[in-house]
Design a protein around this motif. Structure first.
Motif, PDB file in Angstrom:
ATOM      1  N   LYS A 115       0.839  -1.193   0.000  1.00  0.00           N
ATOM      2  CA  LYS A 115       0.000   0.000   0.000  1.00  0.00           C
ATOM      3  C   LYS A 115       0.874   1.244   0.000  1.00  0.00           C
ATOM      4  O   LYS A 115       1.980   1.256   0.538  1.00  0.00           O
ATOM      5  N   THR A 116       0.338   2.311  -0.583  1.00  0.00           N
ATOM      6  CA  THR A 116       1.040   3.586  -0.659  1.00  0.00           C
ATOM      7  C   THR A 116       0.763   4.412   0.589  1.00  0.00           C
ATOM      8  O   THR A 116      -0.007   4.021   1.468  1.00  0.00           O
ATOM      9  N   HIS A 117       1.386   5.586   0.628  1.00  0.00           N
ATOM     10  CA  HIS A 117       1.050   6.552   1.672  1.00  0.00           C
ATOM     11  C   HIS A 117      -0.366   7.103   1.424  1.00  0.00           C
ATOM     12  O   HIS A 117      -0.898   7.009   0.315  1.00  0.00           O
ATOM     13  N   THR A 118      -0.956   7.674   2.457  1.00  0.00           N
ATOM     14  CA  THR A 118      -2.273   8.303   2.332  1.00  0.00           C
ATOM     15  C   THR A 118      -2.101   9.815   2.211  1.00  0.00           C
ATOM     16  O   THR A 118      -1.367  10.422   2.990  1.00  0.00           O
ATOM     17  N   PHE A 119      -2.772  10.404   1.218  1.00  0.00           N
ATOM     18  CA  PHE A 119      -2.743  11.852   1.040  1.00  0.00           C
ATOM     19  C   PHE A 119      -4.092  12.425   1.481  1.00  0.00           C
ATOM     20  O   PHE A 119      -5.145  11.868   1.158  1.00  0.00           O
ATOM     21  N   LYS A 120      -4.044  13.535   2.187  1.00  0.00           N
ATOM     22  CA  LYS A 120      -5.246  14.115   2.768  1.00  0.00           C
ATOM     23  C   LYS A 120      -5.891  15.128   1.824  1.00  0.00           C
ATOM     24  O   LYS A 120      -5.211  15.925   1.176  1.00  0.00           O
ATOM     25  N   LYS A 121      -7.214  15.065   1.759  1.00  0.00           N
ATOM     26  CA  LYS A 121      -8.055  16.075   1.107  1.00  0.00           C
ATOM     27  C   LYS A 121      -7.579  16.399  -0.312  1.00  0.00           C
ATOM     28  O   LYS A 121      -7.273  17.529  -0.667  1.00  0.00           O
ATOM     29  N   THR A 122      -7.517  15.369  -1.138  1.00  0.00           N
ATOM     30  CA  THR A 122      -7.136  15.572  -2.542  1.00  0.00           C
ATOM     31  C   THR A 122      -7.822  14.516  -3.396  1.00  0.00           C
ATOM     32  O   THR A 122      -8.102  13.410  -2.934  1.00  0.00           O
ATOM     33  N   LEU A 123      -8.097  14.903  -4.630  1.00  0.00           N
ATOM     34  CA  LEU A 123      -8.670  13.971  -5.608  1.00  0.00           C
ATOM     35  C   LEU A 123      -7.657  13.629  -6.691  1.00  0.00           C
ATOM     36  O   LEU A 123      -7.965  12.872  -7.611  1.00  0.00           O
ATOM     37  N   ASN A 124      -6.446  14.193  -6.589  1.00  0.00           N
ATOM     38  CA  ASN A 124      -5.403  13.964  -7.597  1.00  0.00           C
ATOM     39  C   ASN A 124      -4.058  13.727  -6.907  1.00  0.00           C
ATOM     40  O   ASN A 124      -3.103  14.495  -7.086  1.00  0.00           O
ATOM     41  N   PRO A 125      -3.943  12.676  -6.116  1.00  0.00           N
ATOM     42  CA  PRO A 125      -2.691  12.432  -5.387  1.00  0.00           C
ATOM     43  C   PRO A 125      -1.574  11.940  -6.312  1.00  0.00           C
ATOM     44  O   PRO A 125      -1.827  11.268  -7.310  1.00  0.00           O
ATOM     45  N   VAL A 126      -0.331  12.277  -5.979  1.00  0.00           N
ATOM     46  CA  VAL A 126       0.858  11.801  -6.687  1.00  0.00           C
ATOM     47  C   VAL A 126       1.699  11.008  -5.688  1.00  0.00           C
ATOM     48  O   VAL A 126       2.137  11.538  -4.681  1.00  0.00           O
ATOM     49  N   TYR A 127       1.925   9.709  -5.977  1.00  0.00           N
ATOM     50  CA  TYR A 127       2.630   8.828  -5.049  1.00  0.00           C
ATOM     51  C   TYR A 127       4.072   8.559  -5.498  1.00  0.00           C
ATOM     52  O   TYR A 127       5.011   8.745  -4.739  1.00  0.00           O
ATOM     53  N   ASP A 128       4.237   8.057  -6.732  1.00  0.00           N
ATOM     54  CA  ASP A 128       5.548   7.664  -7.254  1.00  0.00           C
ATOM     55  C   ASP A 128       6.260   6.723  -6.277  1.00  0.00           C
ATOM     56  O   ASP A 128       7.402   6.940  -5.883  1.00  0.00           O
ATOM     57  N   GLN A 129       5.563   5.645  -5.914  1.00  0.00           N
ATOM     58  CA  GLN A 129       6.120   4.638  -5.023  1.00  0.00           C
ATOM     59  C   GLN A 129       6.267   3.315  -5.764  1.00  0.00           C
ATOM     60  O   GLN A 129       5.398   2.944  -6.565  1.00  0.00           O
TER      61      GLN A 129
END
Length: 577
Positions: free
Chosen positions: A479-493
């Motif tokens: 699983k990736t990190h969790t990003f708060k309050k966004t509909l367009n997260p960028v992970y690059d994991q």
């Protein structure tokens, strides 16, 4: 009826000659450099205090086995040793490495690594940090070189300079060439100490400090051996092959021969096949041999050929690297193209174009190679649910989150009226997928998501969860990190799964985008998911693609007519009543 017969040769003449005089395909040079973050196996005070380790490595290529020196009391050893192994057939051959902690009783295991030699042959040269398998921590720095063995004497000076063999006359050091000697037979050997008895001859070959002995042929002065010997040569311009025929029974010499290897450099095809007269022997005493010299050379890949991804994506950190530049990338999916292909054959969704999403990486993008290798087969939620239940309910069935359901219904109504946005109503996730045959790893890079459903009026807290089905154990979850309050997260994991290419054809990648939250939060749920089929051939080359997220919806949210309309436009083949 006898004597009538049919003769069927089991081996042709060309194959027989190759079996009698086998020449390796190449030389694998292994720079066993260093390791970091190994396990500390030594313990003190009855195990209360963990110490360090005394690590060493065992390297195996085919039947050849090497063992490094022991570095005492460290978990960051530096060996800086070099080994050279002959490879007769790269296909299917592996380089196996195991690390151990030396102990007085039983040595402790510190990790293992298996590398496909054929992948090294493609790359010619690999300098990487490899994450150790079967242990919690540890990585190994290797430099691997593939040297093709060629009959090119004009390239020898270049090779000698590269290994610094032109500066001295030492018999030790890195190899510049390979000598293959086929010992056939001898004629008219003397009787040794007793004139009336036949000798029991064997032959001893020596180059520098390396010696080999043939088998003994008992009581004959015309022995036939048909044996092959190989020598790694440091400098053929200065070294010699020394040959001595001995009588095992009487422990005496029956004849000698010294051949400067420089004669092979002058011979046609760098090969000699003849009867050599023996010194200090009887009259007309000869030894029949065939010998060949081959220069070890790195063959540079043609710039016009399509590049091959590097055999390793290990980073300098034991954690998964965040950079994805070493994996080829392709393009966003064309929705209309996906729709057309699904209508025609109900097959995989394929990319319609290619775009480079990054620069400065070691791997080349598919756009630079001029061809797209996207070939994803996307399955829906219905197929997934047949294999196992999703533990987190979808937003469509979560009555405690009417906001998400309202937004989804609003998007579908916009789509039906033709006034909605051009993006997919449930959002998309961008992945890079590649299988490393060398490391037996499936490599998945989760780049980003876009246009996700807002789970609450404050947006969503998205993260991406991966399973390699049918394995749904907790240890198999990524699983990736969790990003708060966004509909367009960028992970690059980057995530890895240990699986062979053969086994991969029976597996499916389960990708789910979920809304995070606290332990007792009622806003946790599924934002969308997609299944990726991994059975196609291009999996070893890698691709990057935006994938459409799917959801299982209830009839209370969407009518059958709306379902059919969405399916026609966006291949949402899992929206059903």
């Amino acid at each position: 009826v006898l004597p009538n017969r049919i003769t069927i040769p089991l081996v042709g003449e060309a194959q027989l000659a190759q079996l009698r005089f086998p020449v390796p395909k190449g030389l694998l040079r292994i720079h066993f450099i260093e390791a970091q973050d190994l396990l500390g196996k030594d313990k003190f005070l009855g195990g209360l205090i963990k110490g360090k380790s005394d690590p060493y490595g065992v390297i195996k290529v085919g039947t050849e086995l090497f063992q490094s020196k022991v570095i005492h009391e460290t978990v960051h050893p530096k060996w800086n040793e070099v080994y050279e192994a002959l490879v007769y057939e790269p296909s299917g051959q592996n380089l196996g490495i195991q690390l151990f902690d030396e102990d007085t009783d039983k040595d402790d295991f510190l990790g293992s690594l298996v590398i496909n030699v054929a992948e090294v042959q493609k790359e010619q040269k690999v300098d990487e940090w490899f994450v150790m398998e079967d242990v919690a921590t540890g990585k190994l720095h290797l430099k691997l070189e593939w040297l093709s063995l060629l009959n090119t004497p004009e390239k020898l000076d270049q090779v000698l300079t590269s290994i610094r063999a032109d500066r001295g006359h030492a018999n030790d050091g890195l190899s510049s060439a390979l000598l293959v000697v086929f010992l056939d037979s001898a004629r008219n050997l003397p009787s040794g100490k007793k004139v009336t008895s036949d000798p029991s001859p064997f032959v001893q070959f020596t180059v520098g400090h390396k010696s080999f002995e043939s088998k003994t042929r008992y009581k004959t002065n015309e022995p036939v051996w048909e044996e092959t010997f190989t020598f790694l040569i440091h400098n053929p311009k200065t070294q010699e092959l020394e040959v001595e025929v001995k009588d095992e029974k009487h422990d005496c010499s029956l004849g000698t021969l010294t051949l400067p290897l420089s004669k092979l450099l002058e011979a046609e095809d760098m090969t000699l096949n003849q009867r050599f007269p023996l010194r200090n022997s009887g009259p007309s005493c000869t030894l029949k041999m065939k010998m060949a010299l081959r220069v070890g050379l790195q063959v540079r890949k043609s710039s016009s050929s399509n590049p091959t991804p590097r055999p390793s994506v290990s980073s300098d950190s034991p954690k998964p690297p965040s950079s994805t530049s070493d994996i080829p990338r392709s393009a966003s999916v064309s929705a209309q193209d996906l729709l057309n292909r699904r209508r025609e054959a109900e097959e995989s969704a394929r990319s319609a174009g290619s775009t480079d999403f990054g620069s400065g990486g070691r791997g080349q993008s598919l756009a630079e190679t001029g061809r797209s290798t996207s070939n994803l087969a996307i399955s829906g939620s219905q197929q997934y649910l047949a294999g196992g239940k999703e533990p987190t309910p979808s937003i469509a069935s979560d009555i405690s989150n009417p906001y998400a359901a309202q937004e989804l219904q609003h998007r579908l109504q916009q789509l039906q009226n033709g006034s909605g946005p051009s993006h997919f109503p449930l959002g998309e996730v961008q992945l890079t997928v590649r299988h490393s045959s060398q490391r037996n790893k499936l490599i998945v890079v989760v780049h980003a998501c876009r246009n996700l459903i807002a789970f609450t009026d404050h947006g969503s807290d998205p993260y991406v969860r991966l399973y390699l089905l049918p394995d749904k154990r907790r240890s198999g979850r990524r699983k990736t990190h969790t990003f708060k309050k966004t509909l367009n997260p960028v992970y690059d994991q980057t995530f890895e799964f240990s699986v062979s290419l053969v086994e991969l054809h029976r597996r499916t990648l389960d990708v789910a985008v979920k809304n995070g939250g606290g332990l007792l939060s009622k806003h946790k749920g599924l934002l969308g998911k997609v299944l990726v089929d991994l059975t196609h051939e291009d999996i070893t080359k890698g691709w990057t693609q935006w994938l459409v997220l799917l959801l299982l919806l209830k009839m209370s949210l969407i009518t059958r007519r709306q379902t059919e309309r969405v399916s026609r436009h966006f291949i949402l083949n899992s929206i059903f009543s």
